[in-house]
Design a protein around this motif. Sequence first.
Motif, PDB file in Angstrom:
ATOM      1  N   THR A  38      35.198 -66.620  14.117  1.00  0.00           N
ATOM      2  CA  THR A  38      34.774 -65.307  13.621  1.00  0.00           C
ATOM      3  C   THR A  38      34.863 -64.974  12.550  1.00  0.00           C
ATOM      4  O   THR A  38      34.234 -63.750  11.660  1.00  0.00           O
ATOM      5  CB  THR A  38      35.970 -64.612  14.493  1.00  0.00           C
ATOM      6  OG1 THR A  38      35.924 -65.187  16.319  1.00  0.00           O
ATOM      7  CG2 THR A  38      35.979 -62.790  14.404  1.00  0.00           C
ATOM      8  N   ALA A  39      34.907 -65.742  11.712  1.00  0.00           N
ATOM      9  CA  ALA A  39      35.594 -65.681  10.515  1.00  0.00           C
ATOM     10  C   ALA A  39      34.402 -66.187   9.349  1.00  0.00           C
ATOM     11  O   ALA A  39      33.338 -65.638   8.274  1.00  0.00           O
ATOM     12  CB  ALA A  39      36.324 -66.854   9.615  1.00  0.00           C
ATOM     13  N   ASP A  40      33.608 -66.899  10.452  1.00  0.00           N
ATOM     14  CA  ASP A  40      31.908 -67.594   9.749  1.00  0.00           C
ATOM     15  C   ASP A  40      30.922 -65.985   9.866  1.00  0.00           C
ATOM     16  O   ASP A  40      30.178 -65.869   9.550  1.00  0.00           O
ATOM     17  CB  ASP A  40      31.089 -68.575  10.392  1.00  0.00           C
ATOM     18  CG  ASP A  40      31.866 -69.546  10.212  1.00  0.00           C
ATOM     19  OD1 ASP A  40      32.919 -70.232   8.716  1.00  0.00           O
ATOM     20  OD2 ASP A  40      31.603 -71.121  10.596  1.00  0.00           O
ATOM     21  N   ALA A  41      30.729 -65.674  10.661  1.00  0.00           N
ATOM     22  CA  ALA A  41      30.149 -64.210  11.257  1.00  0.00           C
ATOM     23  C   ALA A  41      30.540 -62.948   9.618  1.00  0.00           C
ATOM     24  O   ALA A  41      30.551 -61.823   9.550  1.00  0.00           O
ATOM     25  CB  ALA A  41      30.741 -63.617  12.482  1.00  0.00           C
ATOM     26  N   VAL A  42      32.159 -62.932   9.728  1.00  0.00           N
ATOM     27  CA  VAL A  42      32.438 -61.713   8.972  1.00  0.00           C
ATOM     28  C   VAL A  42      32.162 -62.505   7.456  1.00  0.00           C
ATOM     29  O   VAL A  42      31.695 -61.640   6.458  1.00  0.00           O
ATOM     30  CB  VAL A  42      34.472 -61.702   9.055  1.00  0.00           C
ATOM     31  CG1 VAL A  42      34.762 -60.802   7.962  1.00  0.00           C
ATOM     32  CG2 VAL A  42      35.000 -60.917  10.424  1.00  0.00           C
ATOM     33  N   ALA A  43      32.372 -63.719   7.306  1.00  0.00           N
ATOM     34  CA  ALA A  43      32.370 -64.231   6.062  1.00  0.00           C
ATOM     35  C   ALA A  43      30.122 -63.555   5.704  1.00  0.00           C
ATOM     36  O   ALA A  43      30.274 -63.275   4.065  1.00  0.00           O
ATOM     37  CB  ALA A  43      32.072 -65.484   5.475  1.00  0.00           C
ATOM     38  N   LEU A  44      29.512 -64.070   6.648  1.00  0.00           N
ATOM     39  CA  LEU A  44      27.818 -63.885   6.681  1.00  0.00           C
ATOM     40  C   LEU A  44      27.801 -61.646   6.321  1.00  0.00           C
ATOM     41  O   LEU A  44      27.200 -61.447   5.329  1.00  0.00           O
ATOM     42  CB  LEU A  44      27.383 -63.429   7.592  1.00  0.00           C
ATOM     43  CG  LEU A  44      25.389 -64.058   7.637  1.00  0.00           C
ATOM     44  CD1 LEU A  44      25.313 -64.302   6.755  1.00  0.00           C
ATOM     45  CD2 LEU A  44      24.999 -63.796   9.334  1.00  0.00           C
ATOM     46  N   LEU A  45      28.583 -61.166   6.513  1.00  0.00           N
ATOM     47  CA  LEU A  45      28.521 -59.907   6.352  1.00  0.00           C
ATOM     48  C   LEU A  45      29.524 -59.636   4.727  1.00  0.00           C
ATOM     49  O   LEU A  45      28.987 -58.380   4.584  1.00  0.00           O
ATOM     50  CB  LEU A  45      29.480 -59.021   7.740  1.00  0.00           C
ATOM     51  CG  LEU A  45      29.274 -58.753   8.670  1.00  0.00           C
ATOM     52  CD1 LEU A  45      30.448 -58.054   9.586  1.00  0.00           C
ATOM     53  CD2 LEU A  45      28.182 -58.630   9.049  1.00  0.00           C
ATOM     54  N   ALA A  46      29.911 -60.092   4.494  1.00  0.00           N
ATOM     55  CA  ALA A  46      31.320 -60.100   3.529  1.00  0.00           C
ATOM     56  C   ALA A  46      29.741 -60.181   2.092  1.00  0.00           C
ATOM     57  O   ALA A  46      29.715 -59.402   1.256  1.00  0.00           O
ATOM     58  CB  ALA A  46      32.386 -60.915   3.116  1.00  0.00           C
ATOM     59  N   ALA A  47      29.287 -61.817   2.387  1.00  0.00           N
ATOM     60  CA  ALA A  47      28.170 -61.789   1.500  1.00  0.00           C
ATOM     61  C   ALA A  47      26.692 -60.895   0.929  1.00  0.00           C
ATOM     62  O   ALA A  47      26.283 -60.637  -0.429  1.00  0.00           O
ATOM     63  CB  ALA A  47      27.409 -63.391   2.194  1.00  0.00           C
ATOM     64  N   GLU A  48      26.826 -59.962   2.541  1.00  0.00           N
ATOM     65  CA  GLU A  48      25.777 -59.639   2.552  1.00  0.00           C
ATOM     66  C   GLU A  48      26.156 -57.264   2.010  1.00  0.00           C
ATOM     67  O   GLU A  48      25.709 -56.760   2.184  1.00  0.00           O
ATOM     68  CB  GLU A  48      24.567 -59.154   3.642  1.00  0.00           C
ATOM     69  CG  GLU A  48      24.130 -60.529   4.336  1.00  0.00           C
ATOM     70  CD  GLU A  48      24.032 -60.141   5.411  1.00  0.00           C
ATOM     71  OE1 GLU A  48      24.133 -59.082   6.739  1.00  0.00           O
ATOM     72  OE2 GLU A  48      23.099 -61.201   6.180  1.00  0.00           O
ATOM     73  N   ASP A  49      27.624 -58.060   1.567  1.00  0.00           N
ATOM     74  CA  ASP A  49      28.138 -55.997   1.618  1.00  0.00           C
ATOM     75  C   ASP A  49      28.283 -55.578   1.732  1.00  0.00           C
ATOM     76  O   ASP A  49      27.605 -54.321   2.388  1.00  0.00           O
ATOM     77  CB  ASP A  49      27.684 -56.445   0.106  1.00  0.00           C
ATOM     78  CG  ASP A  49      28.731 -54.886  -0.398  1.00  0.00           C
ATOM     79  OD1 ASP A  49      30.072 -54.945  -0.101  1.00  0.00           O
ATOM     80  OD2 ASP A  49      28.300 -54.529  -1.718  1.00  0.00           O
ATOM     81  N   ALA A  50      28.374 -56.125   3.865  1.00  0.00           N
ATOM     82  CA  ALA A  50      28.050 -55.269   4.272  1.00  0.00           C
ATOM     83  C   ALA A  50      29.232 -54.573   5.686  1.00  0.00           C
ATOM     84  O   ALA A  50      28.931 -54.805   7.013  1.00  0.00           O
ATOM     85  CB  ALA A  50      26.962 -54.916   5.383  1.00  0.00           C
ATOM     86  N   LEU A  51      30.198 -54.925   5.751  1.00  0.00           N
ATOM     87  CA  LEU A  51      31.959 -54.901   5.664  1.00  0.00           C
ATOM     88  C   LEU A  51      32.023 -54.230   6.066  1.00  0.00           C
ATOM     89  O   LEU A  51      32.621 -52.266   5.337  1.00  0.00           O
ATOM     90  CB  LEU A  51      32.773 -55.595   5.134  1.00  0.00           C
ATOM     91  CG  LEU A  51      32.985 -56.908   4.305  1.00  0.00           C
ATOM     92  CD1 LEU A  51      33.715 -57.236   3.755  1.00  0.00           C
ATOM     93  CD2 LEU A  51      33.201 -57.966   5.592  1.00  0.00           C
ATOM     94  N   PRO A  52      32.201 -53.708   7.499  1.00  0.00           N
ATOM     95  CA  PRO A  52      32.652 -51.949   8.128  1.00  0.00           C
ATOM     96  C   PRO A  52      33.998 -52.238   8.055  1.00  0.00           C
ATOM     97  O   PRO A  52      34.839 -53.083   7.680  1.00  0.00           O
ATOM     98  CB  PRO A  52      32.186 -52.150   9.783  1.00  0.00           C
ATOM     99  CG  PRO A  52      32.382 -53.742   9.861  1.00  0.00           C
ATOM    100  CD  PRO A  52      31.888 -54.499   8.360  1.00  0.00           C
ATOM    101  N   ASP A  53      34.522 -51.161   8.263  1.00  0.00           N
ATOM    102  CA  ASP A  53      35.959 -51.164   8.261  1.00  0.00           C
ATOM    103  C   ASP A  53      36.933 -49.964   9.421  1.00  0.00           C
ATOM    104  O   ASP A  53      35.555 -48.603   9.393  1.00  0.00           O
ATOM    105  CB  ASP A  53      36.517 -50.755   7.040  1.00  0.00           C
ATOM    106  CG  ASP A  53      37.977 -50.165   6.539  1.00  0.00           C
ATOM    107  OD1 ASP A  53      37.976 -50.906   7.816  1.00  0.00           O
ATOM    108  OD2 ASP A  53      38.029 -49.203   6.150  1.00  0.00           O
ATOM    109  N   PRO A  54      36.618 -50.097  10.339  1.00  0.00           N
ATOM    110  CA  PRO A  54      37.686 -51.686  10.604  1.00  0.00           C
ATOM    111  C   PRO A  54      36.679 -52.626  10.652  1.00  0.00           C
ATOM    112  O   PRO A  54      35.752 -52.164  11.575  1.00  0.00           O
ATOM    113  CB  PRO A  54      38.869 -51.209  10.811  1.00  0.00           C
ATOM    114  CG  PRO A  54      37.930 -49.946  12.467  1.00  0.00           C
ATOM    115  CD  PRO A  54      37.048 -49.878  11.282  1.00  0.00           C
TER     116      PRO A  54
END
Length: 468
Positions: A38-54
């Motif tokens: 789960t953390a690796d999937a979220v880190a991949l989104l963070a690297a692409e500056d595509a973090l959803p909220d929530p």
Amino acid sequence: MAIGVVGLTIGLAVGGVVLLGALGFVLQRTVDTEAFRTADAVALLAAEDALPDPLPVAGGQVRVQVVDGQGRIRAASIDADRLVPMVRPERLDRDGRQRLEVPAERVGLVGPVRVVAVPAGTAADPLTVLVARSMADVRHSTHVVRTILLVAFPLLVAVLAGVAWRVVGATLRPVEALRRGAEEITGRAGAGRLPVPASADEIHRLAVTLNGMLGRLESARVRQRAFVSDAAHELRSPLTNIRTELEVAQHLADRTDWTAVTANLLADTERLSRLVDDLLLLARLDETPPTRGTGPVELGALLTEVAARYPSPPVRVTPPTGPLWTIGTVEELRRVLANLVDNAVRHAHGSVVLAAEATSLGEAMSLTGAMSTAGAGLGPGVGAYHLVTVTDDGPGIAVADRERVFDRFTRLDDGRARDDGGAGLGLAIVRELVRRAGGSITLTDAPEQRGLRVCLLLPALPAEDGHR
């Protein structure tokens, strides 16, 4: 039995502890693996500056936060705290992956809580993804397994102890029967046999072997008792003669012919000495194993040497055509021939003939009839042997008695004088010595005359081996 049950209990207890430890380790590794995924999937989104909220998460027992270098929460799952990070900033390693334990109240989950941290973002804007997962399911699973083990463990030990008791009892029941049988045999005089179980297993073979041993011991005891009884009887006769001579001489005092008394005492003493020597020789032969092959012996020379002790006639030697070598002990073979010649001279009417010739087992059997080779070590095949014969023209021995005369203390002519007849040990000694030499002995009718012929069959040694 008790030691086995204790060992089984300890083994099962150690196995249960190992099982619980392995189960807890595997479940915890499973939780960590899912959290890191789960953390690796979220880190991949963070690297692409595509973090959803929530942040999207699966299940209600998972909390996710993304924090920056100052400990501020950039994004969080719907159930996660948006103000207070799950892990204090000073505990985080910005460059490595971590596994952490945090209090349950800090995350809002049922404890204990496992948190994994994975670096994310860029060098200019470092971020850390935190994923918290409750360990309640793991704790519950291990608790259930522990409860099952605590309940099933005593029952399993009891069942296994009962089965072991029955199996060991059934296995040892024949052994107990053997013990009781041995105790009964020990407590009474006479022969006895141990009970043999019906099962064809090791206990059955042990019982058969022990019964065979008991039979041999009983036979040895019977032979020993008979030997001692016969020896005592034979020793009593010369001792009685000596005592009678001395008592008569003492009673007559001055009228005693001491020359005759001395001669009689000397004769009885010599007879007593011969009897003791024969008894000691038989005892030694019974105790020591045969030692075949001690050295080459030339039978022609040995026959001539033995015959030279007697006048000719009555003792004559038919010399062999060539040297006849055999393996044995010179003293023992000389004793064999001397005993045979003594018996022949004692019973012969006019002549005793000694002869030796090379032959084979088949030829010897055809000449002497069905020669018994039992216990002599002779094989059934035809090999090289030497046949030594001692022939006399005496009354002979009935066919029914020709095997019995080799028994100890056997005298067929009960009416003859003991001084002339001996103690009945000569042929018994001969048979034992011949058996030790690897040969065989039998009695047959003398050819073309009234009398007895003793046939002695000895293994042959090649002449070239005899000269070495």
